[in-house]
Design an enzyme around this catalytic site. Structure first.
Site, PDB file in Angstrom:
ATOM      1  N   ASP A 151      69.395  32.179  88.675  1.00 31.00           N
ATOM      2  CA  ASP A 151      69.205  33.455  89.363  1.00 31.00           C
ATOM      3  C   ASP A 151      69.726  34.626  88.524  1.00 31.00           C
ATOM      4  O   ASP A 151      70.251  34.425  87.423  1.00 31.00           O
ATOM      5  CB  ASP A 151      69.900  33.373  90.731  1.00 31.00           C
ATOM      6  CG  ASP A 151      69.203  34.183  91.811  1.00 31.00           C
ATOM      7  OD1 ASP A 151      68.379  35.048  91.477  1.00 31.00           O
ATOM      8  OD2 ASP A 151      69.490  33.949  93.005  1.00 31.00           O
ATOM      9  N   TRP A 185      63.056  37.567  88.986  1.00 31.29           N
ATOM     10  CA  TRP A 185      62.265  38.445  89.863  1.00 31.29           C
ATOM     11  C   TRP A 185      61.252  39.313  89.112  1.00 31.29           C
ATOM     12  O   TRP A 185      60.954  40.443  89.529  1.00 31.29           O
ATOM     13  CB  TRP A 185      63.198  39.332  90.708  1.00 31.29           C
ATOM     14  CG  TRP A 185      64.414  38.654  91.219  1.00 31.29           C
ATOM     15  CD1 TRP A 185      64.468  37.467  91.887  1.00 31.29           C
ATOM     16  CD2 TRP A 185      65.779  39.108  91.108  1.00 31.29           C
ATOM     17  NE1 TRP A 185      65.772  37.149  92.194  1.00 31.29           N
ATOM     18  CE2 TRP A 185      66.590  38.145  91.726  1.00 31.29           C
ATOM     19  CE3 TRP A 185      66.374  40.240  90.532  1.00 31.29           C
ATOM     20  CZ2 TRP A 185      67.990  38.271  91.796  1.00 31.29           C
ATOM     21  CZ3 TRP A 185      67.750  40.366  90.598  1.00 31.29           C
ATOM     22  CH2 TRP A 185      68.541  39.387  91.231  1.00 31.29           C
ATOM     23  N   GLY A 186      60.734  38.804  87.990  1.00 32.04           N
ATOM     24  CA  GLY A 186      59.731  39.560  87.244  1.00 32.04           C
ATOM     25  C   GLY A 186      60.297  40.646  86.355  1.00 32.04           C
ATOM     26  O   GLY A 186      59.538  41.378  85.714  1.00 32.04           O
ATOM     27  N   GLU A 188      61.923  42.737  83.251  1.00 27.92           N
ATOM     28  CA  GLU A 188      61.676  42.709  81.794  1.00 27.92           C
ATOM     29  C   GLU A 188      60.379  41.973  81.465  1.00 27.92           C
ATOM     30  O   GLU A 188      60.294  41.298  80.443  1.00 27.92           O
ATOM     31  CB  GLU A 188      62.852  42.055  81.036  1.00 27.92           C
ATOM     32  CG  GLU A 188      64.120  42.880  81.085  1.00 27.92           C
ATOM     33  CD  GLU A 188      65.307  42.225  80.384  1.00 27.92           C
ATOM     34  OE1 GLU A 188      65.111  41.442  79.439  1.00 27.92           O
ATOM     35  OE2 GLU A 188      66.444  42.498  80.818  1.00 27.92           O
ATOM     36  N   ASP A 206      61.948  38.356  96.443  1.00 27.99           N
ATOM     37  CA  ASP A 206      61.922  37.200  97.344  1.00 27.99           C
ATOM     38  C   ASP A 206      60.791  37.265  98.374  1.00 27.99           C
ATOM     39  O   ASP A 206      60.512  38.314  98.947  1.00 27.99           O
ATOM     40  CB  ASP A 206      63.260  37.097  98.092  1.00 27.99           C
ATOM     41  CG  ASP A 206      64.395  36.666  97.176  1.00 27.99           C
ATOM     42  OD1 ASP A 206      64.183  36.576  95.944  1.00 27.99           O
ATOM     43  OD2 ASP A 206      65.503  36.429  97.698  1.00 27.99           O
TER      44      ASP A 206
HETATM   45  C1  GLA Z   1      68.023  35.356  95.208  1.00 26.74           C
HETATM   46  C2  GLA Z   1      66.858  34.447  94.876  1.00 26.74           C
HETATM   47  C3  GLA Z   1      66.537  33.590  96.086  1.00 26.74           C
HETATM   48  C4  GLA Z   1      67.756  32.776  96.502  1.00 26.74           C
HETATM   49  C5  GLA Z   1      68.943  33.692  96.751  1.00 26.74           C
HETATM   50  C6  GLA Z   1      70.229  32.930  96.955  1.00 26.74           C
HETATM   51  O1  GLA Z   1      67.678  36.296  96.179  1.00 26.74           O
HETATM   52  O2  GLA Z   1      65.739  35.184  94.469  1.00 26.74           O
HETATM   53  O3  GLA Z   1      65.438  32.736  95.813  1.00 26.74           O
HETATM   54  O4  GLA Z   1      68.060  31.852  95.483  1.00 26.74           O
HETATM   55  O5  GLA Z   1      69.141  34.593  95.658  1.00 26.74           O
HETATM   56  O6  GLA Z   1      71.340  33.756  97.128  1.00 26.74           O
END
Ligand code: GLA
Length: 382
Positions: A151, A185-186, A188, A206
């Site tokens: 993450d 999360w995409g 860079e 998410d």
């Molecule tokens: C981020 C990730 C999620 C999950 C949470 C856990 O938001 O993108 O998929 O793993 O953290 O805290």
């Protein structure tokens, strides 16, 4: 002389500097399939949950359908490293530790995944791996971990590429094959470098269990089709099937994720899943589209007024065609064999992948598609 030794020193540095290479860890030659607890349970992860989910997957046909990884998400840790600097699993949640949980999951023929973060702390505030990559990767390998979701919270502004590359190299140094799932999360434009670093990369923020969330993520991910391929996949986030959308919408998500060669990570209560949920997750014909060995992500052929046509070329020359109705009313959506990339034949076979119905066509592909629904065909020549 001084100049010469400086030159030699510089040459030595260049010769020994690691070169950037494709990941090439031999994993995820087709998109990974499995389970992750986050979407259904949030921080309430435990050994009991992971073991009972593994057992359910073993018995309910999911494992046979291809689901292999049982993945632990955030909140498995205690808040402090031990005096040797090692991460410490929360023993109230995991009495047998991660090693004990892994060995149970392995005894069923499944694999175990874990979660960490390329920052100073995970998103839920547990110790992160930034600066501890070698030590943490070695610990995961010693526990028998097969998969790492990594993450991006609390990353102190250091570039994602360097933080994720450090963990890639640490995983490689363990000698254990560990699938590496990037979760930044995409940011860079991860799709432009992700294949050199991980087996998949999240392309968006998410997902949540609603049609609008799923739709937004679909649009962001579908345009990245050229970056996906065997060993490295665009990841539009975990499945929400069974978590509150209608069955039509759940089937749409599964169809679109398969069409996009996405990792299929179930995110619902597996032990209590309805027969509808299980039949969607385990649909052989749709899973086969996702898992096709050619490894092409489907592309958007046309998109007008919320009526979308997608096409994914398959290894045997067939094309998987999805007709997706984003709108709130039933619509007829159509395309042609030529538009989805099939050279002219006089007759084509059409297999409806959800109903199993077989038909044939001279080139027109068209169906009445319910609101928020997908009709999916496998088109073959002759
Ligand atoms: C981020 C990730 C999620 C999950 C949470 C856990 O938001 O993108 O998929 O793993 O953290 O805290």
């Amino acid at each position: 002389m001084k100049r010469l030794s400086l030159f030699l020193a510089a040459a030595l540095v260049l010769a020994t500097a690691p070169t950037a290479q494709a990941l090439g860890n031999g994993l995820a030659t087709t998109p990974q399939m499995g389970f992750n607890d986050w979407n259904a349970y949030g921080c309430n992860v435990s050994e009991t949950l992971i073991k009972s989910t593994a057992q359910a997957m073993h018995g309910n046909g999911m494992q046979a359908a291809g689901y292999q990884y049982v993945n632990i998400d955030d909140c498995w840790l205690t808040h402090n490293r031990d005096r040797n600097g090692n991460l410490v699993p929360d023993r109230t949640k995991f009495p047998d530790g991660i090693a004990g949980t892994a060995s149970y999951v392995h005894s069923l023929g499944l694999k175990l995944g874990i979660y960490e973060d390329a920052g100073t702390a995970t998103c839920a505030g547990y110790p992160g791996s930034l600066g501890h990559e070698r030590q943490d990767a070695a610990l995961f390998a010693s526990w028998g971990v097969d998969y790492l979701k990594y993450d991006n919270c609390n990353n102190t502004g250091v570039s994602a590429r360097s933080r994720y590359t450090a963990m890639r190299d640490a995983l490689a140094a363990t000698g254990r094959p560990i699938l590496f799932s990037l979760c930044n999360w995409g940011q860079e434009n991860v799709w432009t470098w992700g294949a050199k670093v991980g087996n998949s990369w999240r392309t968006t923020g998410d997902i949540s269990p609603s049609f609008s969330s799923m739709l937004g993520i679909f649009h962001a991910n579908v345009r990245l089709n050229s970056y996906a391929g065997p060993g490295g996949w665009n990841d539009p986030d975990m499945l929400e099937i069974g978590n509150g959308m209608s069955a039509t919408e759940d089937r749409a998500e599964f169809s679109l994720w398969a069409e996009m060669a996405a990792p299929l990570i179930a995110g619902t209560n597996i032990a209590k899943a309805s027969s509808t949920t299980l039949s969607i997750l385990s649909d052989k014909a749709v899973v086969a589209v996702d898992q096709d060995s050619l490894g092409k992500q489907g592309r958007m052929v046309s998109s007008t007024g919320g009526h979308d046509v997608l096409a994914k070329p398959l290894a045997n020359g067939d094309v998987a065609v999805a007709l997706f109705n984003e709108t709130n009313s039933t619509a007829t959506i159509g395309t042609t064999a030529a538009a989805v990339g099939k050279a002219a034949a006089t007759r084509y076979g059409l297999a409806d992948l959800w109903s199993g119905a077989k038909s044939s066509t001279t080139g027109t592909i068209s169906a009445s598609v319910p609101a928020h629904g997908v009709v999916m065909y496998r088109l073959s020549a002759g």
